[in-house]
Motif scaffolding. Structure first.
Motif, PDB file in Angstrom:
ATOM      1  N   THR A 108       0.596  -1.436  -0.101  1.00 53.58           N
ATOM      2  CA  THR A 108      -0.050   0.089  -0.075  1.00 53.58           C
ATOM      3  C   THR A 108       0.910   1.238   0.311  1.00 53.58           C
ATOM      4  OG1 THR A 108      -2.050  -1.297   0.828  1.00 53.58           O
ATOM      5  CG2 THR A 108      -1.664   1.212   1.325  1.00 53.58           C
ATOM      6  N   ILE A 109       2.287   1.561   1.229  1.00 50.26           N
ATOM      7  CA  ILE A 109       2.812   2.573   0.758  1.00 50.26           C
ATOM      8  C   ILE A 109       3.342   2.596  -0.221  1.00 50.26           C
ATOM      9  CG2 ILE A 109       4.321   4.087   2.889  1.00 50.26           C
ATOM     10  CD1 ILE A 109       1.278   3.686   3.617  1.00 50.26           C
ATOM     11  N   GLU A 110       3.936   0.958  -0.794  1.00 47.19           N
ATOM     12  CA  GLU A 110       4.993   1.147  -1.438  1.00 47.19           C
ATOM     13  C   GLU A 110       4.011   2.312  -3.078  1.00 47.19           C
ATOM     14  OE1 GLU A 110       8.499  -1.495  -1.755  1.00 47.19           O
ATOM     15  OE2 GLU A 110       8.150  -1.084   0.033  1.00 47.19           O
ATOM     16  N   LEU A 111       3.073   1.701  -2.874  1.00 44.05           N
ATOM     17  CA  LEU A 111       2.499   2.113  -4.582  1.00 44.05           C
ATOM     18  C   LEU A 111       2.503   3.359  -4.328  1.00 44.05           C
ATOM     19  CD1 LEU A 111       1.166   1.695  -7.274  1.00 44.05           C
ATOM     20  CD2 LEU A 111      -0.971   0.775  -5.659  1.00 44.05           C
ATOM     21  N   ARG A 112       2.388   4.158  -3.427  1.00 43.09           N
ATOM     22  CA  ARG A 112       2.062   5.177  -3.247  1.00 43.09           C
ATOM     23  C   ARG A 112       3.372   5.993  -3.779  1.00 43.09           C
ATOM     24  NH1 ARG A 112       2.016   7.730   2.446  1.00 43.09           N
ATOM     25  NH2 ARG A 112       4.190   7.482   2.110  1.00 43.09           N
ATOM     26  N   ILE A 152      -1.184   6.414 -10.713  1.00 42.48           N
ATOM     27  CA  ILE A 152      -2.122   7.079  -9.790  1.00 42.48           C
ATOM     28  C   ILE A 152      -3.345   6.183 -10.451  1.00 42.48           C
ATOM     29  CG2 ILE A 152      -3.333   8.942  -9.720  1.00 42.48           C
ATOM     30  CD1 ILE A 152      -0.568  10.317 -10.979  1.00 42.48           C
ATOM     31  N   THR A 153      -3.637   5.985 -11.720  1.00 44.92           N
ATOM     32  CA  THR A 153      -4.928   4.325 -11.392  1.00 44.92           C
ATOM     33  C   THR A 153      -4.638   3.536 -10.798  1.00 44.92           C
ATOM     34  OG1 THR A 153      -5.198   4.738 -13.824  1.00 44.92           O
ATOM     35  CG2 THR A 153      -6.450   3.596 -12.866  1.00 44.92           C
ATOM     36  N   LYS A 154      -3.792   3.004 -10.352  1.00 44.31           N
ATOM     37  CA  LYS A 154      -3.440   1.858  -9.441  1.00 44.31           C
ATOM     38  C   LYS A 154      -3.547   2.658  -7.960  1.00 44.31           C
ATOM     39  CE  LYS A 154      -0.590  -1.319 -12.423  1.00 44.31           C
ATOM     40  NZ  LYS A 154       0.449  -2.118 -12.583  1.00 44.31           N
ATOM     41  N   TYR A 155      -3.134   3.705  -8.195  1.00 43.79           N
ATOM     42  CA  TYR A 155      -2.922   4.147  -5.952  1.00 43.79           C
ATOM     43  C   TYR A 155      -4.313   4.226  -6.363  1.00 43.79           C
ATOM     44  CZ  TYR A 155      -2.409   7.550  -3.394  1.00 43.79           C
ATOM     45  OH  TYR A 155      -2.851   8.472  -1.820  1.00 43.79           O
ATOM     46  N   LEU A 156      -5.318   4.972  -7.159  1.00 44.93           N
ATOM     47  CA  LEU A 156      -5.978   5.482  -6.669  1.00 44.93           C
ATOM     48  C   LEU A 156      -7.515   4.419  -6.141  1.00 44.93           C
ATOM     49  CD1 LEU A 156      -6.950   8.134  -9.454  1.00 44.93           C
ATOM     50  CD2 LEU A 156      -6.729   8.495  -6.716  1.00 44.93           C
ATOM     51  N   ALA A 157      -6.971   3.202  -7.101  1.00 49.81           N
ATOM     52  CA  ALA A 157      -7.504   2.099  -6.458  1.00 49.81           C
ATOM     53  C   ALA A 157      -7.276   1.419  -5.523  1.00 49.81           C
ATOM     54  CB  ALA A 157      -7.384   1.162  -8.239  1.00 49.81           C
ATOM     55  N   TYR A 158      -6.530   1.057  -5.384  1.00 48.14           N
ATOM     56  CA  TYR A 158      -6.016  -0.031  -4.330  1.00 48.14           C
ATOM     57  C   TYR A 158      -5.334   0.704  -2.766  1.00 48.14           C
ATOM     58  CZ  TYR A 158      -5.639  -3.449  -7.992  1.00 48.14           C
ATOM     59  OH  TYR A 158      -6.598  -3.949  -9.468  1.00 48.14           O
ATOM     60  N   SER A 159      -4.747   1.411  -2.659  1.00 42.87           N
ATOM     61  CA  SER A 159      -3.734   2.381  -1.702  1.00 42.87           C
ATOM     62  C   SER A 159      -4.609   3.812  -1.441  1.00 42.87           C
ATOM     63  CB  SER A 159      -2.672   2.739  -2.322  1.00 42.87           C
ATOM     64  OG  SER A 159      -1.232   1.981  -2.608  1.00 42.87           O
ATOM     65  N   ARG A 160      -5.071   4.202  -2.305  1.00 43.03           N
ATOM     66  CA  ARG A 160      -5.784   5.336  -1.362  1.00 43.03           C
ATOM     67  C   ARG A 160      -7.412   4.748  -0.845  1.00 43.03           C
ATOM     68  NH1 ARG A 160      -9.272   9.941  -2.657  1.00 43.03           N
ATOM     69  NH2 ARG A 160      -8.513  12.065  -1.755  1.00 43.03           N
ATOM     70  N   PRO A 161      -7.575   3.950  -1.265  1.00 44.15           N
ATOM     71  CA  PRO A 161      -9.072   3.857  -0.175  1.00 44.15           C
ATOM     72  C   PRO A 161      -8.761   3.002   1.216  1.00 44.15           C
ATOM     73  CG  PRO A 161      -9.452   3.072  -2.914  1.00 44.15           C
ATOM     74  CD  PRO A 161      -8.056   3.160  -2.714  1.00 44.15           C
ATOM     75  N   GLU A 162      -7.992   2.760   1.160  1.00 38.93           N
ATOM     76  CA  GLU A 162      -6.450   2.192   2.373  1.00 38.93           C
ATOM     77  C   GLU A 162      -6.473   3.672   3.323  1.00 38.93           C
ATOM     78  OE1 GLU A 162      -3.954  -1.178   2.384  1.00 38.93           O
ATOM     79  OE2 GLU A 162      -5.149  -2.258   0.671  1.00 38.93           O
ATOM     80  N   LEU A 163      -5.636   4.002   3.103  1.00 37.74           N
ATOM     81  CA  LEU A 163      -5.061   5.447   3.236  1.00 37.74           C
ATOM     82  C   LEU A 163      -6.194   6.669   3.846  1.00 37.74           C
ATOM     83  CD1 LEU A 163      -2.178   5.676   1.396  1.00 37.74           C
ATOM     84  CD2 LEU A 163      -1.909   4.884   3.641  1.00 37.74           C
ATOM     85  N   ASN A 164      -6.815   6.396   2.820  1.00 35.50           N
ATOM     86  CA  ASN A 164      -8.159   7.411   3.085  1.00 35.50           C
ATOM     87  C   ASN A 164      -9.046   7.526   3.609  1.00 35.50           C
ATOM     88  OD1 ASN A 164      -9.879  10.148   2.716  1.00 35.50           O
ATOM     89  ND2 ASN A 164     -10.693   9.623   0.547  1.00 35.50           N
ATOM     90  N   LEU A 213      -4.421  14.378  -2.320  1.00 36.62           N
ATOM     91  CA  LEU A 213      -4.736  13.424  -3.162  1.00 36.62           C
ATOM     92  C   LEU A 213      -3.280  12.165  -2.927  1.00 36.62           C
ATOM     93  CD1 LEU A 213      -4.417  11.893  -6.136  1.00 36.62           C
ATOM     94  CD2 LEU A 213      -2.181  12.413  -7.077  1.00 36.62           C
ATOM     95  N   PHE A 214      -2.065  12.805  -2.542  1.00 35.69           N
ATOM     96  CA  PHE A 214      -1.102  11.767  -1.592  1.00 35.69           C
ATOM     97  C   PHE A 214      -1.748  12.087  -0.328  1.00 35.69           C
ATOM     98  CE2 PHE A 214       0.559  12.517  -6.087  1.00 35.69           C
ATOM     99  CZ  PHE A 214       0.797  11.088  -6.469  1.00 35.69           C
ATOM    100  N   LEU A 215      -1.687  10.782   0.400  1.00 34.46           N
ATOM    101  CA  LEU A 215      -2.297  10.207   2.386  1.00 34.46           C
ATOM    102  C   LEU A 215      -0.470  10.088   2.102  1.00 34.46           C
ATOM    103  CD1 LEU A 215      -5.614  10.127   1.410  1.00 34.46           C
ATOM    104  CD2 LEU A 215      -4.598  11.946   2.713  1.00 34.46           C
TER     105      LEU A 215
END
Length: 304
Positions: free
Chosen positions: A137-141, A196-208, A215-217
């Motif tokens: 999650t973090i590394e994809l961000r 960014i598409t992958k980050y929005l789909a997988y990482s950001r929902p977990e971080l937000n 954008l980058f949390l």
């Protein structure tokens, strides 16, 4: 020993009036505003102790002030900035018909040695961008941030401050609010779009966890600091064995240098970086020439 005199309140008010003019006309950032104000108050203090009327400053006094700065350990770049502040101030006074003669007109600014920004090779950039994993999650961000930084040449403050609404992944553009609240559109490229598409789909929902617009949390669901991002970069540099000292700004320099190396028009690079003056961008032509010289010396059979 006599006590140093302070500028008169009328002089401080005049400086404040000039600052308001610049804010209205130029849309200065807070840091730039503070620099102008500090430079001019310092010069007003020097005039008060010369002693010299702030309105009746002469060319000789401005030159003496530049010598005074040098003798007191002020670096050439800072002295040049202070002189620029003074010059703009007296140009403003002439425009307002408060004085008739510009005391800075024939004063030569401090001569600056060419500052070549630190940059890194394309090979090291590729190694750095490949370092974070897309499975974490973090590394994809981090990977999305690094790719976007190198793809766009954003300032790190612009990157960490991006909101969800400023990035159009489908069109592949970023709407950047730069220095002085100036807006520019910067293309991001396919690799950045995909990450960014992958980050929005997988990482950001977990971080937000707080419905943030950023954008980058961080892992605390808030905007990342510049220092945090810098530490993340150092982490990946150690992982892939990059010994060169790298900061987020290094990737901005690399973005510009590599564009110039590959033949990009300097005006285009200026627009992408958000430089108001082409002379600021021209430094990258020196970096490109230096790189060519190094390559020639390293590989030409008769380079010595």
């Amino acid at each position: 020993m006599s006590k140093a005199k302070k500028p008169e309140q009328a002089e401080l008010d005049l400086i404040e009036r000039f600052i308001h003019f610049l804010l209205f006309e130029k849309g200065l950032s807070e840091n730039t505003r503070q620099a102008y104000q500090s430079d001019l108050i310092q010069f007003a203090s020097y005039c008060a102790n010369a002693p010299c009327d702030f309105y009746a400053v002469t060319q000789e006094l401005v030159q003496a002030y530049l010598v005074y700065l040098t003798e007191n350990g002020v670096k050439q770049r800072s002295a040049a900035r202070k002189f620029s502040s003074i010059k703009k101030f007296y140009k403003y006074l002439i425009g307002e018909k408060l004085i008739e003669r510009d005391p800075c007109q024939f004063v030569k600014p401090p001569k600056l040695s060419i500052y070549l920004p630190k940059t890194i090779t394309e090979q090291d950039v590729n190694a750095l961008l490949d370092a974070p994993s897309e499975e974490d999650t973090i590394e994809l961000r981090d990977k999305a941030m690094l790719e976007l930084l190198y793809a766009t040449g954003l300032r790190v403050t612009e990157l960490v401050g991006l909101t969800f609404q400023q990035v159009n992944v489908e069109l592949g553009v970023v709407r950047v609010i730069g220095k002085g609240n100036k807006e520019r559109l910067v293309p991001m490229g396919e690799l950045a779009q995909d990450l960014i598409t992958k980050y929005l789909a997988y990482s950001r929902p977990e971080l937000n966890k707080q419905q943030s617009e950023v954008l980058f949390l961080s892992n605390r669901s808030v905007q990342m600091t510049r220092q945090t991002f810098w530490h993340r970069i150092k982490h990946y540099c150690l992982r892939v064995g990059i010994s060169t000292e790298i900061s987020p700004h290094t990737l901005r320099h690399a973005f510009a240098t590599h564009l110039v190396n590959h033949g990009a028009d300097l005006r285009v690079v200026q627009s992408l970086l958000g430089h108001s003056d082409l002379s600021t961008t021209q430094i990258y032509t020196h970096v490109a020439k230096l790189r060519l010289q190094q390559l020639h010396q390293a590989h030409h059979p008769r380079s010595g």
